[in-house]
Design an enzyme around this catalytic site. Sequence first.
Site, PDB file in Angstrom:
ATOM      1  N   LEU A 202       0.817  -1.203   0.000  1.00  0.00           N
ATOM      2  CA  LEU A 202       0.000   0.000   0.000  1.00  0.00           C
ATOM      3  C   LEU A 202       0.857   1.262   0.000  1.00  0.00           C
ATOM      4  O   LEU A 202       0.416   2.318  -0.450  1.00  0.00           O
ATOM      5  CB  LEU A 202      -0.936   0.023   1.210  1.00  0.00           C
ATOM      6  CG  LEU A 202      -2.026  -1.041   1.238  1.00  0.00           C
ATOM      7  CD1 LEU A 202      -2.791  -0.983   2.549  1.00  0.00           C
ATOM      8  CD2 LEU A 202      -2.983  -0.865   0.066  1.00  0.00           C
ATOM      9  N   GLY A 203       2.071   1.182   0.545  1.00  0.00           N
ATOM     10  CA  GLY A 203       2.940   2.353   0.582  1.00  0.00           C
ATOM     11  C   GLY A 203       4.188   2.071   1.390  1.00  0.00           C
ATOM     12  O   GLY A 203       4.311   1.042   2.064  1.00  0.00           O
TER      13      GLY A 203
ATOM     14  N   GLY B 221       7.141   4.276   3.855  1.00  0.00           N
ATOM     15  CA  GLY B 221       7.568   5.506   4.488  1.00  0.00           C
ATOM     16  C   GLY B 221       8.943   5.367   5.096  1.00  0.00           C
ATOM     17  O   GLY B 221       9.654   4.375   4.889  1.00  0.00           O
TER      18      GLY B 221
ATOM     19  N   MET C 269       9.803   4.817   8.123  1.00  0.00           N
ATOM     20  CA  MET C 269       9.977   3.845   9.201  1.00  0.00           C
ATOM     21  C   MET C 269       9.623   2.421   8.800  1.00  0.00           C
ATOM     22  O   MET C 269       9.879   1.495   9.560  1.00  0.00           O
ATOM     23  CB  MET C 269       9.136   4.257  10.407  1.00  0.00           C
ATOM     24  CG  MET C 269       9.630   5.515  11.080  1.00  0.00           C
ATOM     25  SD  MET C 269       8.721   5.866  12.581  1.00  0.00           S
ATOM     26  CE  MET C 269       9.543   7.379  13.092  1.00  0.00           C
ATOM     27  N   GLY C 270       9.003   2.236   7.661  1.00  0.00           N
ATOM     28  CA  GLY C 270       8.640   0.885   7.289  1.00  0.00           C
ATOM     29  C   GLY C 270       7.762   0.838   6.062  1.00  0.00           C
ATOM     30  O   GLY C 270       7.608   1.820   5.334  1.00  0.00           O
TER      31      GLY C 270
ATOM     32  N   VAL D 254       3.916  -0.447   4.460  1.00  0.00           N
ATOM     33  CA  VAL D 254       2.527  -0.785   4.771  1.00  0.00           C
ATOM     34  C   VAL D 254       2.026  -1.748   3.694  1.00  0.00           C
ATOM     35  O   VAL D 254       2.110  -1.453   2.492  1.00  0.00           O
ATOM     36  CB  VAL D 254       1.632   0.464   4.827  1.00  0.00           C
ATOM     37  CG1 VAL D 254       0.202   0.065   5.185  1.00  0.00           C
ATOM     38  CG2 VAL D 254       2.172   1.450   5.849  1.00  0.00           C
TER      39      VAL D 254
ATOM     40  N   LYS E 124       1.421  -2.444   8.936  1.00  0.00           N
ATOM     41  CA  LYS E 124       2.635  -1.629   8.900  1.00  0.00           C
ATOM     42  C   LYS E 124       3.760  -2.391   9.592  1.00  0.00           C
ATOM     43  O   LYS E 124       3.654  -2.758  10.759  1.00  0.00           O
ATOM     44  CB  LYS E 124       2.374  -0.302   9.610  1.00  0.00           C
ATOM     45  CG  LYS E 124       3.552   0.660   9.605  1.00  0.00           C
ATOM     46  CD  LYS E 124       3.149   1.978  10.266  1.00  0.00           C
ATOM     47  CE  LYS E 124       4.265   2.993  10.232  1.00  0.00           C
ATOM     48  NZ  LYS E 124       3.859   4.281  10.834  1.00  0.00           N
TER      49      LYS E 124
ATOM     50  N   ASP F  21      -0.009  14.398  13.168  1.00  0.00           N
ATOM     51  CA  ASP F  21       0.130  14.448  11.703  1.00  0.00           C
ATOM     52  C   ASP F  21      -1.241  14.467  11.037  1.00  0.00           C
ATOM     53  O   ASP F  21      -1.534  13.679  10.141  1.00  0.00           O
ATOM     54  CB  ASP F  21       0.947  13.259  11.201  1.00  0.00           C
ATOM     55  CG  ASP F  21       1.493  13.487   9.786  1.00  0.00           C
ATOM     56  OD1 ASP F  21       1.430  14.636   9.318  1.00  0.00           O
ATOM     57  OD2 ASP F  21       1.974  12.519   9.172  1.00  0.00           O
TER      58      ASP F  21
END
Length: 722
Positions: free
Chosen positions: A22-23, A25, A27-28, A30, A44, A138
């Site tokens: 899904l994506g 970032g 830090m990790g 998803v 995640k 956020d």
Amino acid sequence: MTSELLPSDPSRIAGYRLLARLGEGGMGVVYLGRTDQGALAAVKVIQAEYAAEPDFRARFRREVEAARRVTSPWAVPVTGADPDADSPWLATAFVPGPSLAEAVAACGPLPPRCVRVLGKMLAGALDAVHAAGLVHRDVKPGNVLLALDGPRLIDFGIARSADDTAITSADMIVGTPGFLSPEQAEARGAETGGPSDIFSLGCLLAYAATGRPPFGAGAVDALLYRTVHDEPDLDGVDEETAGLLARCLAKDPAERPTAAELDEGLVDDAPEDSVDWLPDDVVRMIAERSTEMLALPDIEPTRADAASDETPAAEAAERQASASRRKFLLAAGGAVILAGGGVGAWAALRDDSSPAADNAAQARGWTIGVQADLSGENKAAGRAQEQGARLAVEQFNSRRDKPFNLGLKALDDGGSPARAPAVAKQFTADRRVLAVLGPTGDETARAVLPTYDEALLPLIAVSPGAMDLPKADNRSFLAARPGDAMVSVPLGLYPAAEHKSARPGLLQDRTAGQYGWESVTIANYGMRAFGRVPYPRVVPANLEDFKPVIADMLKAGVDSFSYCGYAEGAGRFARDLAAAGFTGPRIAPQAVLDSQFVESAGEAAEGWMLAASFVDPAAVPAAKTFTSAFRKRYKAAPGYFAAEAYDVVNLVIQQLVAHHKQQRSVPDRRTLVGLLRRSSYRGITKPYAFRPEDGRFKAGGVFYHRVEDGAFRHVGPAPSTW
């Protein structure tokens, strides 16, 4: 959007099978995951370098524990986590819709009421987050996902502390902070609490209302300076909303409202399991994105004929057809006058009234029109509506106390979107026509809406049910039935609530395209509302052999089946299901309530339940007089939608007579639209009522039918909400 797994990605995390990315970032990663029970999740997984830090694990553990306490319908819930795993992970419920950022970028700013409703729901989510001891840190348009039943706030504070909030993160809108509070902009970590989230929410709502961040864009340093020192740009925000946003965007955290106060200050009602609060182009975007991303259409579709060379071609054809339908949906909001009209099309139009009848109607005065498919694929429904409407007009004209006479004019569009606008122009050009029933199908309705809107001629749809038809910018439209989505509610509640199915099976037939997707999505929501996790399967368009799919579902323990598709496929599915020996609860949507189903399925159709927006008047005591009169007039039993058309004409007559009694005149078209949208009427089939702003039907009106002895038997009312 999803992307394929990389060779280095794991195939499973704990009880989740990973299906796609899904994506990714800082830090990790998803992933899109699914449990063995069929539940979907966004999983995640934290990168190794962070997992090796004891302090990070401790913070992650505390925040996971706090996040589990967040309970709000507008915050994505945590469904699983393991902060002590070699690769710490967190799973939340999966939301297939687009983000608010994507929706605004594609469709433009949201209307004022939409912004306030959005703010109320997100304030409720933040209130739950703050009550759990968390600070989101956020709140931005990219962290708000839009679903059919409302938004979801995601990524609330997990694996983050006040000190490590990123103010130059690459995933911020247009590469800038944009939605940070002054406390965050100045890195005052200890002061970054709940009020910081409220400031960010104010920025988000300003963006939703105007399409731009309230402190502009550009160089990061300049933007952060404006956030701390300048007043927000709220130009273009309506006065009511701007006052509330100004409080949220106060520089002093103590002057901002709490999330609970903001929730209370926003009085617009949150949606009740509907998309009515959103603009129609955003609704279409949600539907399209969900079709592309949601597990039911896309995750592990069962390819019963995977070895066949025809399957890829069939799926490619379906994708092309889906793309064409989507383009048509987008075009339907504008002036849709299709090629193929002209002299030939006009010559093909058939006025179902005889010349003598037309002359008599003109002599009587005012006319009600019926635009219908009287010769095409749906001619049975079109004929039934024309007959029911004509009977209502004839009965009115036979009354001695009538204040005026009415005529009825029926025109045949053949169910063709290319021919339908020409028929609409005939009606709009005839100033004696006060209102029109029809057309018969969704596609023809979309094709004629611009023509009727331009003339402000009331168009009352008895049989179309697509969710995009009633909308605020259709000025003259009224839906005289619940939409297809609401008619599909029983597909979830019949097995889950009425039969207490432990493992309901949910099958989408891609032959039905958008209709099948709408049905399966609503059924899925209904099952989950009663704590049942369905076992979903999707089959390619025009599948001939359902046996492997059925075997797989029965092996998984499925004890009920909800089929989402058309009558032809349902017939084949019913035969294969009966051959497997299954006799438990089986239900399908209105499109299956067609003679083609019982003819194709034969004895296998017995016991199937169907949900529909119409009744069999012969089985409804209130319609006894109508049924008798219909048989006398037409020497046959009334077909489906005949009684509904009869009701709608009497609803129109009720408003005409009431206005004539008060004003001694018949209302003009514009006035009649308003009168009809504000009206309520108790018909022989159901109550009728509409939303004044868009003409959407709001009075229930869903019914069960069951196959008994090779015929459809009307059972009675069915639920339209959960």
